[in-house]
Design a protein around this motif. Structure first.
Motif, PDB file in Angstrom:
ATOM      1  N   ARG A 119      55.809  50.458  40.200  1.00  0.00           N
ATOM      2  CA  ARG A 119      55.116  51.365  41.118  1.00  0.00           C
ATOM      3  C   ARG A 119      53.605  51.200  41.058  1.00  0.00           C
ATOM      4  NH1 ARG A 119      57.455  55.801  39.477  1.00  0.00           N
ATOM      5  NH2 ARG A 119      55.771  56.616  38.174  1.00  0.00           N
ATOM      6  N   ILE A 120      53.074  50.856  39.871  1.00  0.00           N
ATOM      7  CA  ILE A 120      51.616  50.819  39.722  1.00  0.00           C
ATOM      8  C   ILE A 120      51.040  49.405  39.697  1.00  0.00           C
ATOM      9  CG2 ILE A 120      51.648  52.992  38.447  1.00  0.00           C
ATOM     10  CD1 ILE A 120      51.152  51.394  35.873  1.00  0.00           C
ATOM     11  N   ASP A 126      44.402  46.052  42.010  1.00  0.00           N
ATOM     12  CA  ASP A 126      43.244  46.578  42.750  1.00  0.00           C
ATOM     13  C   ASP A 126      42.175  47.080  41.776  1.00  0.00           C
ATOM     14  OD1 ASP A 126      44.286  46.064  45.273  1.00  0.00           O
ATOM     15  OD2 ASP A 126      45.238  48.036  45.441  1.00  0.00           O
ATOM     16  N   LEU A 127      42.597  47.826  40.758  1.00  0.00           N
ATOM     17  CA  LEU A 127      41.661  48.381  39.781  1.00  0.00           C
ATOM     18  C   LEU A 127      40.943  47.274  39.008  1.00  0.00           C
ATOM     19  CD1 LEU A 127      40.599  50.995  38.441  1.00  0.00           C
ATOM     20  CD2 LEU A 127      42.496  50.812  36.824  1.00  0.00           C
ATOM     21  N   PRO A 131      42.194  40.076  43.759  1.00  0.00           N
ATOM     22  CA  PRO A 131      42.821  39.988  45.085  1.00  0.00           C
ATOM     23  C   PRO A 131      44.224  39.396  44.956  1.00  0.00           C
ATOM     24  CG  PRO A 131      40.639  38.961  45.061  1.00  0.00           C
ATOM     25  CD  PRO A 131      41.026  39.193  43.641  1.00  0.00           C
ATOM     26  N   TYR A 132      45.171  39.898  45.760  1.00  0.00           N
ATOM     27  CA  TYR A 132      46.538  39.395  45.647  1.00  0.00           C
ATOM     28  C   TYR A 132      47.206  39.322  47.018  1.00  0.00           C
ATOM     29  CZ  TYR A 132      48.177  44.226  46.272  1.00  0.00           C
ATOM     30  OH  TYR A 132      48.421  45.479  46.767  1.00  0.00           O
ATOM     31  N   GLU A 133      48.236  38.510  47.083  1.00  0.00           N
ATOM     32  CA  GLU A 133      49.122  38.469  48.240  1.00  0.00           C
ATOM     33  C   GLU A 133      50.547  38.572  47.745  1.00  0.00           C
ATOM     34  OE1 GLU A 133      48.602  36.132  51.642  1.00  0.00           O
ATOM     35  OE2 GLU A 133      46.509  35.584  51.211  1.00  0.00           O
ATOM     36  N   VAL A 134      51.437  39.077  48.601  1.00  0.00           N
ATOM     37  CA  VAL A 134      52.840  39.273  48.246  1.00  0.00           C
ATOM     38  C   VAL A 134      53.664  38.107  48.774  1.00  0.00           C
ATOM     39  CG1 VAL A 134      54.866  40.758  48.530  1.00  0.00           C
ATOM     40  CG2 VAL A 134      52.591  41.784  48.221  1.00  0.00           C
ATOM     41  N   LEU A 135      54.550  37.584  47.916  1.00  0.00           N
ATOM     42  CA  LEU A 135      55.420  36.479  48.291  1.00  0.00           C
ATOM     43  C   LEU A 135      56.855  36.961  48.358  1.00  0.00           C
ATOM     44  CD1 LEU A 135      55.311  33.278  48.673  1.00  0.00           C
ATOM     45  CD2 LEU A 135      56.271  33.208  46.363  1.00  0.00           C
ATOM     46  N   ALA A 136      57.471  36.810  49.527  1.00  0.00           N
ATOM     47  CA  ALA A 136      58.879  37.153  49.730  1.00  0.00           C
ATOM     48  C   ALA A 136      59.642  35.897  50.132  1.00  0.00           C
ATOM     49  CB  ALA A 136      59.012  38.234  50.800  1.00  0.00           C
ATOM     50  N   GLN A 156      35.188  32.106  42.283  1.00  0.00           N
ATOM     51  CA  GLN A 156      35.228  31.764  40.858  1.00  0.00           C
ATOM     52  C   GLN A 156      35.749  32.951  40.052  1.00  0.00           C
ATOM     53  OE1 GLN A 156      34.045  28.422  39.250  1.00  0.00           O
ATOM     54  NE2 GLN A 156      35.095  28.297  41.215  1.00  0.00           N
ATOM     55  N   ALA A 157      36.914  33.437  40.478  1.00  0.00           N
ATOM     56  CA  ALA A 157      37.507  34.618  39.845  1.00  0.00           C
ATOM     57  C   ALA A 157      39.030  34.566  39.973  1.00  0.00           C
ATOM     58  CB  ALA A 157      36.970  35.891  40.499  1.00  0.00           C
ATOM     59  N   PRO A 158      39.744  35.350  39.183  1.00  0.00           N
ATOM     60  CA  PRO A 158      41.204  35.360  39.255  1.00  0.00           C
ATOM     61  C   PRO A 158      41.726  35.915  40.579  1.00  0.00           C
ATOM     62  CG  PRO A 158      40.456  36.237  37.152  1.00  0.00           C
ATOM     63  CD  PRO A 158      39.246  36.135  38.039  1.00  0.00           C
ATOM     64  N   VAL A 159      42.861  35.383  41.023  1.00  0.00           N
ATOM     65  CA  VAL A 159      43.609  35.884  42.166  1.00  0.00           C
ATOM     66  C   VAL A 159      45.070  35.954  41.740  1.00  0.00           C
ATOM     67  CG1 VAL A 159      42.025  34.927  43.883  1.00  0.00           C
ATOM     68  CG2 VAL A 159      43.981  33.561  43.111  1.00  0.00           C
ATOM     69  N   ALA A 160      45.906  36.644  42.536  1.00  0.00           N
ATOM     70  CA  ALA A 160      47.294  36.836  42.111  1.00  0.00           C
ATOM     71  C   ALA A 160      48.275  36.692  43.269  1.00  0.00           C
ATOM     72  CB  ALA A 160      47.463  38.206  41.461  1.00  0.00           C
ATOM     73  N   LEU A 161      49.456  36.234  42.900  1.00  0.00           N
ATOM     74  CA  LEU A 161      50.596  36.126  43.805  1.00  0.00           C
ATOM     75  C   LEU A 161      51.666  37.062  43.263  1.00  0.00           C
ATOM     76  CD1 LEU A 161      51.707  34.533  46.255  1.00  0.00           C
ATOM     77  CD2 LEU A 161      52.551  32.828  44.637  1.00  0.00           C
ATOM     78  N   LEU A 162      51.979  38.109  44.009  1.00  0.00           N
ATOM     79  CA  LEU A 162      52.948  39.108  43.579  1.00  0.00           C
ATOM     80  C   LEU A 162      54.297  38.757  44.197  1.00  0.00           C
ATOM     81  CD1 LEU A 162      52.996  41.637  41.836  1.00  0.00           C
ATOM     82  CD2 LEU A 162      52.331  42.972  43.837  1.00  0.00           C
ATOM     83  N   VAL A 163      55.262  38.362  43.349  1.00  0.00           N
ATOM     84  CA  VAL A 163      56.507  37.768  43.826  1.00  0.00           C
ATOM     85  C   VAL A 163      57.641  38.792  43.836  1.00  0.00           C
ATOM     86  CG1 VAL A 163      58.183  35.923  43.464  1.00  0.00           C
ATOM     87  CG2 VAL A 163      55.766  35.546  42.894  1.00  0.00           C
ATOM     88  N   LYS A 164      58.227  38.982  45.033  1.00  0.00           N
ATOM     89  CA  LYS A 164      59.345  39.902  45.197  1.00  0.00           C
ATOM     90  C   LYS A 164      60.640  39.320  44.626  1.00  0.00           C
ATOM     91  CE  LYS A 164      57.973  42.330  49.476  1.00  0.00           C
ATOM     92  NZ  LYS A 164      58.619  43.637  49.336  1.00  0.00           N
ATOM     93  N   LYS A 165      61.597  40.193  44.412  1.00  0.00           N
ATOM     94  CA  LYS A 165      62.919  39.783  43.945  1.00  0.00           C
ATOM     95  C   LYS A 165      63.563  38.844  44.962  1.00  0.00           C
ATOM     96  CE  LYS A 165      67.273  41.798  42.289  1.00  0.00           C
ATOM     97  NZ  LYS A 165      68.015  43.068  42.053  1.00  0.00           N
TER      98      LYS A 165
END
Length: 374
Positions: A119-120, A126-127, A131-136, A156-165
């Motif tokens: 949930r968080i 964000d906190l 920056p992130y994008e969601v991968l489905a 020149q900073a971290p980014v994220a890929l948030l991977v769904k089930k």
């Protein structure tokens, strides 16, 4: 679904030449493909997620390249310190791509230990200013990878890929497990429950606790063990706290090699505190069994030497049920801390269930067995 091969190739085209992290069940197909196909030195399974971020930082500083760091979102907490005090744009400005399995995603049924973290997770990113994008399964993965890598390089900073089930298609690893024993974990646990009697038992995350729960049911015994369903790597510290709080009862910590390696610094603390009533059982199958069977360094690591160096007063070894009995009898009662390393094989029953009690019910049952009313 996205073929792991295609995602791997897309990342390689964008200049990713190092993959590091801790395996996750949602990423297991992708991680298995990486493990099979990355060149020597391009894939490192780390002890914990913070290690992987730091490794990626060091790699960037000697190559100028962006590494991929994979993890389950439950391990995001391990990355907070290096993300905020090392790679952050306000500190060293070091880019990396985080690939995060989204356990407990809102609206997707999952185990209780993943619900709050799921949930968080987005809010945590964000906190942290990541920056992130969601991968489905139906995402345009190539476009997403291009955007994220461009963002990492420009900021020149971290980014994220948030991977769904179920984002990744199935892939079966070609690696042959290097099983150090033919002993099944469930048989080892049955033998340990036989010899531990009325001891307090604290068992580690994943299939170990699931099997302990089902063994108690099979034996017609009331639930009384602390089943550590979350907090991987902290089982031995929980057991240390239990041993200090109840010095008149022996506490048996049933740990795993992946869990022990994740926060290895707990062992020297245990050795220094010297709880006389603590038995640290290490089930070693040299694998992250519960999230896909990816290898750990447990098969090549000298836990006996580590136990001795950490101040444990005795070490024993077993790889069969009979050896568990004889090793247990060799352990000095009241002369701890002691370690019993049990070499086991990988694998579990296809019909292995999960605890039917809630986490709170499990805690209260353990406390009641320890003589604490609540």
């Amino acid at each position: 679904m996205i073929e792991p091969k295609l995602m791997f190739e897309a990342l390689k085209r964008e200049g990713v030449e190092l993959f590091a992290g801790v395996p996750d069940s949602l990423l297991k197909n992708f991680c298995a493909y990486v493990d099979d196909n990355a060149a020597a030195g391009e894939h490192i399974i780390t002890a914990n997620e913070g290690n992987a971020v730091a490794l990626a930082a060091g790699y960037h500083m000697t190559t100028g390249k962006v590494a991929a760091v994979y993890m389950q979102n439950s391990g995001l907490g391990n990355t907070v310190n290096p993300l905020t005090s090392l790679t952050d744009p306000e500190v060293y400005k070091i880019p990396l791509l985080m690939i995060i399995g989204w356990r407990g995603e809102p609206g997707v049924k999952d185990e209780p230990q993943h619900v709050k973290q799921g949930r968080i997770t987005a809010e945590q990113l964000d906190l942290l200013g990541v920056p992130y994008e969601v991968l489905a399964a139906d995402s345009d993965y190539e476009a997403i990878v291009k955007r994220l890598m461009a963002k990492a390089n420009s900021t020149q900073a971290p980014v994220a890929l948030l991977v769904k089930k179920n984002a990744f298609a199935s892939y079966k690893s070609q690696r042959k497990p290097d099983s150090p024993s033919e002993l099944k974990r469930e048989d080892a646990l049955a033998a340990l429950l036989d010899v531990s009697g009325d001891d307090l038992v604290v068992s580690t995350t994943g299939k170990t606790s699931r099997e302990v729960f089902e063994l108690r049911v099979k034996r017609g015994e009331a639930q009384r063990d602390f089943l550590t369903v979350g907090g991987m790597g902290h089982t031995s510290s929980i057991a240390l706290g239990a041993a200090l709080g109840n010095p008149n009862k022996r506490v048996v910590c049933i740990d795993g090699d992946g869990s022990a390696l994740m926060h290895l610094g707990a062992m020297p603390i245990i050795g220094d505190v010297k709880p006389k009533n603590l038995v640290h059982v290490l089930l070693n199958n040299a694998a992250h069994e519960s999230v896909g069977g990816q290898p750990t360094v447990g098969g090549r690591f000298d836990f006996a030497a580590l136990a001795k160096a950490s101040g444990y007063l005795h070490y024993a070894f077993a790889s069969t049920e009979d050896e568990i009995l004889s090793a247990w009898q060799s352990l000095p009662r009241g002369g701890g801390p002691v370690m019993l390393e049990v070499k086991i094989t990988t694998g579990s029953r296809d019909d292995l269930g999960r605890p039917t009690s809630t986490a709170e019910e499990n805690k209260l049952a353990f406390m009641a067995f320890a003589g604490i009313s609540h």
